[in-house]
Scaffold this motif. Structure first.
Motif, PDB file in Angstrom:
ATOM      1  N   ARG A   1       2.846  -3.092  12.507  1.00 22.99           N
ATOM      2  CA  ARG A   1       1.241  -3.388  11.191  1.00 22.99           C
ATOM      3  C   ARG A   1       2.214  -3.448   9.955  1.00 22.99           C
ATOM      4  O   ARG A   1       2.885  -2.575   9.655  1.00 22.99           O
ATOM      5  CB  ARG A   1       0.427  -2.747  12.023  1.00 22.99           C
ATOM      6  CG  ARG A   1       0.129  -2.713  13.571  1.00 22.99           C
ATOM      7  CD  ARG A   1      -1.286  -1.173  13.830  1.00 22.99           C
ATOM      8  NE  ARG A   1      -1.030  -1.803  15.246  1.00 22.99           N
ATOM      9  CZ  ARG A   1      -1.888  -1.935  15.646  1.00 22.99           C
ATOM     10  NH1 ARG A   1      -2.939  -3.453  15.097  1.00 22.99           N
ATOM     11  NH2 ARG A   1      -2.515  -2.390  16.789  1.00 22.99           N
ATOM     12  N   VAL A   2       0.890  -3.926   8.996  1.00 25.19           N
ATOM     13  CA  VAL A   2       1.226  -3.874   7.707  1.00 25.19           C
ATOM     14  C   VAL A   2      -0.775  -3.599   6.947  1.00 25.19           C
ATOM     15  O   VAL A   2      -1.608  -4.054   8.239  1.00 25.19           O
ATOM     16  CB  VAL A   2       1.219  -5.882   7.350  1.00 25.19           C
ATOM     17  CG1 VAL A   2      -0.270  -6.373   8.133  1.00 25.19           C
ATOM     18  CG2 VAL A   2       1.417  -6.176   5.741  1.00 25.19           C
ATOM     19  N   LEU A   3      -0.668  -2.569   6.267  1.00 30.10           N
ATOM     20  CA  LEU A   3      -1.109  -2.224   5.944  1.00 30.10           C
ATOM     21  C   LEU A   3      -2.357  -3.426   5.027  1.00 30.10           C
ATOM     22  O   LEU A   3      -1.566  -3.932   4.768  1.00 30.10           O
ATOM     23  CB  LEU A   3      -1.267  -0.658   5.133  1.00 30.10           C
ATOM     24  CG  LEU A   3      -2.669  -0.461   4.164  1.00 30.10           C
ATOM     25  CD1 LEU A   3      -2.995   0.255   5.467  1.00 30.10           C
ATOM     26  CD2 LEU A   3      -1.675   0.388   3.498  1.00 30.10           C
TER      27      LEU A   3
ATOM     28  N   GLU B   1      -0.792   2.047  -7.382  1.00 25.35           N
ATOM     29  CA  GLU B   1      -1.952   1.309  -6.818  1.00 25.35           C
ATOM     30  C   GLU B   1      -2.078   1.750  -5.385  1.00 25.35           C
ATOM     31  O   GLU B   1      -3.646   1.994  -5.082  1.00 25.35           O
ATOM     32  CB  GLU B   1      -2.355  -0.605  -6.889  1.00 25.35           C
ATOM     33  CG  GLU B   1      -2.516  -0.119  -8.149  1.00 25.35           C
ATOM     34  CD  GLU B   1      -3.325  -0.285  -8.618  1.00 25.35           C
ATOM     35  OE1 GLU B   1      -4.809   0.031  -7.582  1.00 25.35           O
ATOM     36  OE2 GLU B   1      -3.588  -0.966 -10.517  1.00 25.35           O
ATOM     37  N   THR B   2      -1.128   1.610  -4.883  1.00 24.19           N
ATOM     38  CA  THR B   2      -1.161   1.779  -3.581  1.00 24.19           C
ATOM     39  C   THR B   2      -1.492   3.535  -3.052  1.00 24.19           C
ATOM     40  O   THR B   2      -2.214   3.571  -2.297  1.00 24.19           O
ATOM     41  CB  THR B   2       0.216   1.961  -2.128  1.00 24.19           C
ATOM     42  OG1 THR B   2       0.380   0.575  -2.577  1.00 24.19           O
ATOM     43  CG2 THR B   2       0.102   2.194  -0.620  1.00 24.19           C
TER      44      THR B   2
ATOM     45  N   LEU C   1      -1.592   6.506   0.319  1.00 24.92           N
ATOM     46  CA  LEU C   1       0.083   6.748   0.515  1.00 24.92           C
ATOM     47  C   LEU C   1       0.750   6.468  -0.125  1.00 24.92           C
ATOM     48  O   LEU C   1       0.551   5.847  -1.616  1.00 24.92           O
ATOM     49  CB  LEU C   1      -0.026   5.047   1.960  1.00 24.92           C
ATOM     50  CG  LEU C   1       0.900   5.682   2.798  1.00 24.92           C
ATOM     51  CD1 LEU C   1       0.978   6.273   3.869  1.00 24.92           C
ATOM     52  CD2 LEU C   1       0.822   3.885   3.343  1.00 24.92           C
ATOM     53  N   THR C   2       1.844   7.160   0.015  1.00 23.52           N
ATOM     54  CA  THR C   2       2.642   7.522  -0.703  1.00 23.52           C
ATOM     55  C   THR C   2       3.778   6.023  -0.455  1.00 23.52           C
ATOM     56  O   THR C   2       4.255   6.641   0.923  1.00 23.52           O
ATOM     57  CB  THR C   2       3.201   8.604  -1.176  1.00 23.52           C
ATOM     58  OG1 THR C   2       2.696   9.899  -2.116  1.00 23.52           O
ATOM     59  CG2 THR C   2       4.580   8.512  -2.121  1.00 23.52           C
TER      60      THR C   2
ATOM     61  N   ALA D   1      -2.662   6.372   5.600  1.00 20.21           N
ATOM     62  CA  ALA D   1      -4.006   6.016   4.823  1.00 20.21           C
ATOM     63  C   ALA D   1      -5.057   5.585   5.060  1.00 20.21           C
ATOM     64  O   ALA D   1      -5.191   6.168   6.002  1.00 20.21           O
ATOM     65  CB  ALA D   1      -3.226   4.220   4.897  1.00 20.21           C
ATOM     66  N   HIS D   2      -6.044   6.178   3.827  1.00 20.16           N
ATOM     67  CA  HIS D   2      -7.190   5.844   4.188  1.00 20.16           C
ATOM     68  C   HIS D   2      -8.477   5.377   2.271  1.00 20.16           C
ATOM     69  O   HIS D   2      -7.460   5.336   2.221  1.00 20.16           O
ATOM     70  CB  HIS D   2      -7.276   7.666   4.071  1.00 20.16           C
ATOM     71  CG  HIS D   2      -7.601   8.592   3.251  1.00 20.16           C
ATOM     72  ND1 HIS D   2      -6.136   8.896   2.689  1.00 20.16           N
ATOM     73  CD2 HIS D   2      -8.573   8.911   1.719  1.00 20.16           C
ATOM     74  CE1 HIS D   2      -6.008   9.743   1.925  1.00 20.16           C
ATOM     75  NE2 HIS D   2      -7.174   9.400   1.163  1.00 20.16           N
ATOM     76  N   VAL D   3      -9.332   5.544   2.984  1.00 22.57           N
ATOM     77  CA  VAL D   3      -9.587   4.638   1.325  1.00 22.57           C
ATOM     78  C   VAL D   3     -10.466   6.057   0.172  1.00 22.57           C
ATOM     79  O   VAL D   3     -10.819   7.415   0.708  1.00 22.57           O
ATOM     80  CB  VAL D   3     -11.691   4.852   1.770  1.00 22.57           C
ATOM     81  CG1 VAL D   3     -12.212   4.155   0.458  1.00 22.57           C
ATOM     82  CG2 VAL D   3     -11.098   3.459   2.698  1.00 22.57           C
TER      83      VAL D   3
END
Length: 138
Positions: A21-23, A56-57, A63-64, A95-97
Protein backbone atom coordinates in the motif's frame (compact mmCIF):
# COMPACT_ATOMS: atom_id res chain seq x y z
CA UNK A 1 6.47 31.09 8.63
CA UNK A 2 9.23 32.08 6.24
CA UNK A 3 9.10 35.15 4.04
CA UNK A 4 7.16 34.48 0.86
CA UNK A 5 8.90 35.72 -2.25
CA UNK A 6 7.21 36.56 -5.54
CA UNK A 7 7.89 32.97 -6.54
CA UNK A 8 6.03 30.46 -4.44
CA UNK A 9 8.27 27.87 -2.78
CA UNK A 10 8.31 24.44 -4.33
CA UNK A 11 6.20 21.68 -2.84
CA UNK A 12 7.73 18.35 -1.85
CA UNK A 13 5.71 15.15 -1.59
CA UNK A 14 6.65 11.91 0.13
CA UNK A 15 5.69 8.70 -1.66
CA UNK A 16 5.58 6.20 1.21
CA UNK A 17 5.12 2.51 0.44
CA UNK A 18 4.54 -0.02 3.19
CA UNK A 19 3.86 -3.60 2.16
CA UNK A 20 1.39 -3.49 -0.72
CA UNK A 21 0.00 0.00 0.00
CA UNK A 22 0.91 3.66 -0.44
CA UNK A 23 0.11 6.39 2.08
CA UNK A 24 -2.32 9.08 0.92
CA UNK A 25 -3.86 12.00 2.79
CA UNK A 26 -7.09 13.93 2.33
CA UNK A 27 -6.78 17.66 2.88
CA UNK A 28 -9.39 19.62 4.85
CA UNK A 29 -9.38 22.27 2.12
CA UNK A 30 -9.61 20.96 -1.41
CA UNK A 31 -7.09 22.34 -3.94
CA UNK A 32 -9.13 22.44 -7.13
CA UNK A 33 -9.69 18.81 -8.13
CA UNK A 34 -7.13 17.59 -5.62
CA UNK A 35 -8.82 15.70 -2.83
CA UNK A 36 -6.49 12.82 -2.00
CA UNK A 37 -2.77 13.28 -2.40
CA UNK A 38 0.57 12.31 -0.89
CA UNK A 39 1.84 13.97 2.30
CA UNK A 40 3.37 17.21 1.02
CA UNK A 41 4.23 20.78 1.81
CA UNK A 42 6.44 23.75 1.03
CA UNK A 43 10.18 23.33 0.85
CA UNK A 44 11.64 25.67 3.45
CA UNK A 45 14.75 27.83 3.01
CA UNK A 46 17.93 25.75 3.24
CA UNK A 47 16.03 22.49 2.92
CA UNK A 48 16.32 19.90 0.15
CA UNK A 49 13.20 18.41 -1.45
CA UNK A 50 14.02 15.10 0.26
CA UNK A 51 14.30 16.76 3.68
CA UNK A 52 11.00 18.57 3.13
CA UNK A 53 9.23 15.31 2.18
CA UNK A 54 10.48 13.65 5.39
CA UNK A 55 9.54 16.67 7.57
CA UNK A 56 6.10 17.17 6.01
CA UNK A 57 5.24 13.47 6.36
CA UNK A 58 6.20 13.62 10.06
CA UNK A 59 4.26 16.85 10.67
CA UNK A 60 1.11 15.76 8.85
CA UNK A 61 0.89 12.06 9.67
CA UNK A 62 3.18 11.45 12.66
CA UNK A 63 5.01 8.81 10.63
CA UNK A 64 8.82 8.97 10.66
CA UNK A 65 10.18 8.14 7.20
CA UNK A 66 13.54 8.03 5.48
CA UNK A 67 14.05 9.40 1.97
CA UNK A 68 15.17 6.66 -0.42
CA UNK A 69 15.40 8.41 -3.79
CA UNK A 70 14.02 11.38 -5.71
CA UNK A 71 11.39 10.37 -8.27
CA UNK A 72 11.31 13.62 -10.22
CA UNK A 73 9.70 17.02 -10.35
CA UNK A 74 7.22 18.92 -12.48
CA UNK A 75 4.90 21.88 -12.50
CA UNK A 76 1.66 20.35 -11.19
CA UNK A 77 -1.03 20.56 -13.90
CA UNK A 78 -3.80 21.21 -11.34
CA UNK A 79 -2.08 23.75 -9.05
CA UNK A 80 0.68 25.31 -11.18
CA UNK A 81 3.17 24.78 -8.32
CA UNK A 82 6.59 23.20 -8.73
CA UNK A 83 6.33 19.70 -7.23
CA UNK A 84 9.13 17.35 -6.18
CA UNK A 85 8.40 13.71 -5.41
CA UNK A 86 10.56 11.57 -3.12
CA UNK A 87 10.26 7.84 -2.47
CA UNK A 88 10.37 7.20 1.28
CA UNK A 89 10.23 4.20 3.58
CA UNK A 90 8.56 4.13 7.01
CA UNK A 91 11.01 4.05 9.93
CA UNK A 92 8.76 4.34 12.98
CA UNK A 93 5.33 5.35 14.14
CA UNK A 94 1.83 4.81 12.81
CA UNK A 95 0.28 7.09 10.21
CA UNK A 96 -2.60 9.15 11.57
CA UNK A 97 -3.96 12.69 11.24
CA UNK A 98 -1.27 14.53 13.19
CA UNK A 99 -2.11 17.97 11.77
CA UNK A 100 -5.89 18.22 11.99
CA UNK A 101 -5.85 21.78 10.66
CA UNK A 102 -4.49 20.52 7.35
CA UNK A 103 -5.71 16.92 7.09
CA UNK A 104 -9.11 15.28 7.32
CA UNK A 105 -7.90 11.68 7.07
CA UNK A 106 -5.10 9.34 6.03
CA UNK A 107 -5.36 6.05 4.16
CA UNK A 108 -3.08 3.22 3.10
CA UNK A 109 -4.20 2.68 -0.49
CA UNK A 110 -3.80 -0.55 -2.45
CA UNK A 111 -2.39 -0.40 -6.00
CA UNK A 112 -5.76 -1.16 -7.62
CA UNK A 113 -7.48 1.56 -5.54
CA UNK A 114 -5.21 4.45 -6.61
CA UNK A 115 -7.46 5.49 -9.58
CA UNK A 116 -10.41 5.77 -7.16
CA UNK A 117 -8.44 8.20 -4.99
CA UNK A 118 -6.71 10.04 -7.86
CA UNK A 119 -8.99 9.73 -10.92
CA UNK A 120 -6.94 12.11 -13.10
CA UNK A 121 -3.83 9.93 -12.81
CA UNK A 122 -0.41 10.32 -11.21
CA UNK A 123 2.84 11.89 -12.40
CA UNK A 124 4.37 9.20 -14.66
CA UNK A 125 7.59 8.59 -12.63
CA UNK A 126 5.48 8.27 -9.44
CA UNK A 127 3.06 5.87 -11.16
CA UNK A 128 5.98 3.79 -12.49
CA UNK A 129 7.58 3.64 -9.03
CA UNK A 130 4.29 2.56 -7.44
CA UNK A 131 3.65 0.04 -10.23
CA UNK A 132 7.01 -1.62 -9.55
CA UNK A 133 6.89 -1.39 -5.72
CA UNK A 134 3.26 -2.38 -5.22
CA UNK A 135 3.22 -5.04 -7.93
CA UNK A 136 6.30 -6.63 -6.34
CA UNK A 137 4.59 -6.61 -2.92
CA UNK A 138 1.19 -7.73 -4.21
Amino acid sequence: MSDQTADQPGISAGIIVQGDRVLMVRRRVKEGELMWQFPAGAIEAGETAEEAAVRETQEETGLTVEAVKPLGERVHPKTGRLMSYTACIPVSGEAHVADDEELAEVAWVAHAEIPTYVPYGLFKPVQEYLDSELAAAG
